[in-house]
Scaffold this motif. Structure first.
Motif, PDB file in Angstrom:
ATOM      1  N   ARG A  62       0.894  -0.833  -0.145  1.00 49.47           N
ATOM      2  CA  ARG A  62      -0.058  -0.169   0.298  1.00 49.47           C
ATOM      3  C   ARG A  62       1.232   1.238   0.094  1.00 49.47           C
ATOM      4  O   ARG A  62       1.819   1.442   0.865  1.00 49.47           O
ATOM      5  CB  ARG A  62      -0.503  -0.252   1.340  1.00 49.47           C
ATOM      6  CG  ARG A  62      -2.227   0.813   1.153  1.00 49.47           C
ATOM      7  CD  ARG A  62      -2.696   0.993   2.903  1.00 49.47           C
ATOM      8  NE  ARG A  62      -3.472  -0.308   2.268  1.00 49.47           N
ATOM      9  CZ  ARG A  62      -3.548  -1.041   3.011  1.00 49.47           C
ATOM     10  NH1 ARG A  62      -2.863  -1.606   3.632  1.00 49.47           N
ATOM     11  NH2 ARG A  62      -5.024  -2.221   2.715  1.00 49.47           N
ATOM     12  N   GLY A  63       0.828   1.983  -0.448  1.00 49.52           N
ATOM     13  CA  GLY A  63       1.545   3.705  -1.161  1.00 49.52           C
ATOM     14  C   GLY A  63       2.393   3.377  -1.891  1.00 49.52           C
ATOM     15  O   GLY A  63       3.253   4.249  -2.280  1.00 49.52           O
ATOM     16  N   TRP A  65       2.381   2.282  -5.244  1.00 45.95           N
ATOM     17  CA  TRP A  65       1.237   2.072  -6.711  1.00 45.95           C
ATOM     18  C   TRP A  65       1.636   1.472  -7.818  1.00 45.95           C
ATOM     19  O   TRP A  65       1.199   1.210  -8.686  1.00 45.95           O
ATOM     20  CB  TRP A  65       0.794   3.379  -7.374  1.00 45.95           C
ATOM     21  CG  TRP A  65      -0.030   4.781  -6.352  1.00 45.95           C
ATOM     22  CD1 TRP A  65      -0.034   3.522  -5.122  1.00 45.95           C
ATOM     23  CD2 TRP A  65      -1.046   5.732  -6.323  1.00 45.95           C
ATOM     24  NE1 TRP A  65      -0.500   5.207  -3.677  1.00 45.95           N
ATOM     25  CE2 TRP A  65      -1.500   5.618  -4.536  1.00 45.95           C
ATOM     26  CE3 TRP A  65      -1.792   5.968  -7.741  1.00 45.95           C
ATOM     27  CZ2 TRP A  65      -2.126   6.671  -4.606  1.00 45.95           C
ATOM     28  CZ3 TRP A  65      -2.313   7.315  -7.185  1.00 45.95           C
ATOM     29  CH2 TRP A  65      -2.606   7.992  -6.019  1.00 45.95           C
ATOM     30  N   LEU A  68       2.387  -2.045  -6.487  1.00 45.50           N
ATOM     31  CA  LEU A  68       0.394  -3.043  -6.214  1.00 45.50           C
ATOM     32  C   LEU A  68      -0.133  -2.283  -7.092  1.00 45.50           C
ATOM     33  O   LEU A  68      -0.866  -3.869  -7.432  1.00 45.50           O
ATOM     34  CB  LEU A  68       0.054  -1.184  -5.133  1.00 45.50           C
ATOM     35  CG  LEU A  68      -1.118  -2.273  -4.754  1.00 45.50           C
ATOM     36  CD1 LEU A  68      -1.630  -3.612  -3.834  1.00 45.50           C
ATOM     37  CD2 LEU A  68      -2.234  -0.814  -3.525  1.00 45.50           C
ATOM     38  N   LEU A 122      -5.896  -1.933  -6.869  1.00 46.03           N
ATOM     39  CA  LEU A 122      -5.327  -1.136  -6.455  1.00 46.03           C
ATOM     40  C   LEU A 122      -6.171   0.336  -5.606  1.00 46.03           C
ATOM     41  O   LEU A 122      -5.551   0.406  -4.777  1.00 46.03           O
ATOM     42  CB  LEU A 122      -4.969  -0.253  -7.225  1.00 46.03           C
ATOM     43  CG  LEU A 122      -4.066   1.099  -7.306  1.00 46.03           C
ATOM     44  CD1 LEU A 122      -1.821   1.101  -8.205  1.00 46.03           C
ATOM     45  CD2 LEU A 122      -4.243   2.310  -6.804  1.00 46.03           C
ATOM     46  N   GLN A 126      -5.827   0.365  -1.507  1.00 42.84           N
ATOM     47  CA  GLN A 126      -5.314   1.691  -0.688  1.00 42.84           C
ATOM     48  C   GLN A 126      -6.294   1.940  -0.232  1.00 42.84           C
ATOM     49  O   GLN A 126      -6.732   2.579   1.072  1.00 42.84           O
ATOM     50  CB  GLN A 126      -4.947   2.044  -2.668  1.00 42.84           C
ATOM     51  CG  GLN A 126      -4.727   3.186  -2.287  1.00 42.84           C
ATOM     52  CD  GLN A 126      -3.002   3.659  -1.743  1.00 42.84           C
ATOM     53  OE1 GLN A 126      -2.522   2.071  -1.721  1.00 42.84           O
ATOM     54  NE2 GLN A 126      -2.417   4.595  -0.147  1.00 42.84           N
ATOM     55  N   TRP A 127      -7.323   2.037  -0.429  1.00 43.44           N
ATOM     56  CA  TRP A 127      -8.489   2.739   0.341  1.00 43.44           C
ATOM     57  C   TRP A 127      -9.864   1.725   0.121  1.00 43.44           C
ATOM     58  O   TRP A 127     -10.369   1.707   1.003  1.00 43.44           O
ATOM     59  CB  TRP A 127      -8.805   4.084  -1.005  1.00 43.44           C
ATOM     60  CG  TRP A 127      -8.106   5.027  -1.344  1.00 43.44           C
ATOM     61  CD1 TRP A 127      -7.744   5.773  -1.084  1.00 43.44           C
ATOM     62  CD2 TRP A 127      -7.637   4.750  -2.912  1.00 43.44           C
ATOM     63  NE1 TRP A 127      -6.375   5.939  -1.662  1.00 43.44           N
ATOM     64  CE2 TRP A 127      -6.121   5.443  -2.483  1.00 43.44           C
ATOM     65  CE3 TRP A 127      -7.951   4.312  -4.007  1.00 43.44           C
ATOM     66  CZ2 TRP A 127      -5.612   6.852  -3.866  1.00 43.44           C
ATOM     67  CZ3 TRP A 127      -7.116   4.381  -5.011  1.00 43.44           C
ATOM     68  CH2 TRP A 127      -5.898   5.318  -4.788  1.00 43.44           C
TER      69      TRP A 127
END
Length: 432
Positions: A62-63, A65, A68, A122, A126-127
């Protein structure tokens, strides 16, 4: 247990989101409602499995990109490819087809859809996952657990009915007039009603699906093609040869003899054995493709497989068995570019040079000898893996200062103490 319940929650969220996405996309294309789920419930299991793989395997990225995105694209593509071919093997039809897409493989995966899965994965890792876990923590624990167990029970019944339908069970039920028991007749009628409804629902979404189980013709040759018996033997041989290769490599590069085994009984590397069996199963139909294709696929799949093994061993056993942090172009010390290329070269060498010879030798074994020997090997390897897993789990709890409280823990302490584990796994690194 917290990880279990949160994972089940995420699984249902991902499965429902996948069903919603597929249903909306189908409605846009056909201008009508089409239930795209294989199950009765509004769930697409492929999305649930793929989403959990991304969260648990790629959460540490994570982070980052770029990696990931690449990881999500690769793992989602593999899950989609496997699911498509399994459904085709069971129902003898395609459930989706990307043949009109450029750069597709068998019509089940394509570059454009893989890029889409990468972007969606992603966003989810990620979110999406942090947001879902925030919602998960808002619900009282007892309410959440009861709800999840009820959903699991419903899913199990739903999945059982769907599996029986896909395997053509409705066409194998006994005739009602041939039954002497009225209770048995009622049960058969009920089962027939449920399975026929399931079949009609699936056919409505996938008109070409068929549900009569067709048995392949029997062959007198032992382990012909890419059969179960051949894959088991290749797993065994790959484990043995992989351990030998790594041992010699360490001797040549580091000047020392050390154990490279994954198991406590014998010189076996299940990472190599699993890679050989999986690569053969997945790439068998492409074995006659150009070497460049095999190299590219072997590089990506080999890297993804090694990364998966590294993360899984750390999460399950709290131990890392290799670390490439000292090598350039590495990803978290789990994989590196050079060794990914080695996987690619290995795929080319395997299918172009070694597999035809190994396959011919295995098929020369008489069936009356090969089948029982294969089952003995399989049972031995399963017991070996169970024993090794127990030894590593106990090693993990022992290093945390937890005393033995059960019989199996006492046995592990007596037979697989720290000195034995250090000798079998000299490069093992404990992690928090």
């Amino acid at each position: 247990m917290l990880i279990f319940y949160s994972s089940v929650f995420l699984f249902f969220c991902f499965s429902f989101s996948g069903w919603l996405l597929e249903t909306v996309a189908a409605a846009v294309r056909t201008h009508r409602y089409v239930d795209r789920s294989v199950l009765f419930g509004p769930l697409c299991i492929v999305y649930g499995v793929g989403g959990l793989m991304m969260v648990h395997l790629l959460g540490e990225l994570r982070g980052n990109w770029l990696f990931l995105f690449l990881g999500c694209a690769i793992y989602a593509t593999v899950v989609e490819w496997i699911a498509g071919h399994l459904l085709e093997a069971i129902t003898h039809t395609r459930w989706w087809n990307y043949s009109n897409h450029r750069w597709n493989l068998d019509g089940y995966v394509s570059l454009s859809t893989s890029l889409l899965w990468g972007l969606m994965g992603l966003a989810v890792v990620q979110w999406g996952t942090p947001l879902l876990l925030f919602v998960y923590r808002l619900v009282p624990a007892l309410v959440m657990r009861i709800t999840l167990w009820v959903l699991l029970g419903v899913l199990a019944v739903d999945a059982l009915g769907t599996i029986l339908t896909l395997t053509g069970m409705v066409h194998k039920l006994p005739r009602i007039e041939a039954l002497d028991s009225r209770l048995a007749a009622v049960a058969v009628r009920l089962g027939e009603w449920i399975l026929l409804r399931t079949e009609r629902r699936i056919v409505k979404a996938h008109p070409q699906a068929t549900f009569s189980h067709v048995k392949p013709p029997k062959s007198e040759t032992f382990a012909v093609g890419c059969s179960f018996y051949k894959l088991v033997l290749l797993f065994f041989l790959g484990s043995l040869l992989g351990d030998l290769t790594e041992t010699l490599f360490c001797r040549a590069t580091a000047g020392v003899w050390m154990s490279r085994s994954s198991l406590v009984w014998g010189p076996f590397s299940i990472v190599w054995g699993g890679a050989l069996a999986l690569a053969t199963w997945m790439l068998y139909r492409y074995k006659d493709r150009p070497a460049s294709f095999l190299f590219a696929v072997g590089t990506f799949l080999g890297g993804a497989y090694e990364y998966l093994c590294s993360v899984a061993s750390e999460k399950v056993f709290g131990t890392v068995f290799w670390d490439y942090s000292h090598l350039p172009f590495n990803l978290g010390g789990r994989i590196n570019l050079l060794y990914c290329f080695f996987w690619g070269f290995a795929a080319v060498a395997w299918f172009k040079v070694f597999y035809p010879r190994f396959s011919a030798w295995i098929e020369c074994i008489p069936s009356r000898i090969g089948k029982p020997v294969t089952w003995v090997i399989l049972v031995f390897m399963i017991c070996n893996m169970v024993m090794s897993g127990g030894a590593l789990l106990r090693y993990n709890t022992r290093t945390l200062g937890m005393p033995a409280t059960s019989g199996w823990e006492v046995y592990m302490d007596a037979h697989y103490g720290d000195d034995v584990i250090s000798r079998i796994y000299p490069n093992a690194i404990r992690v928090d």
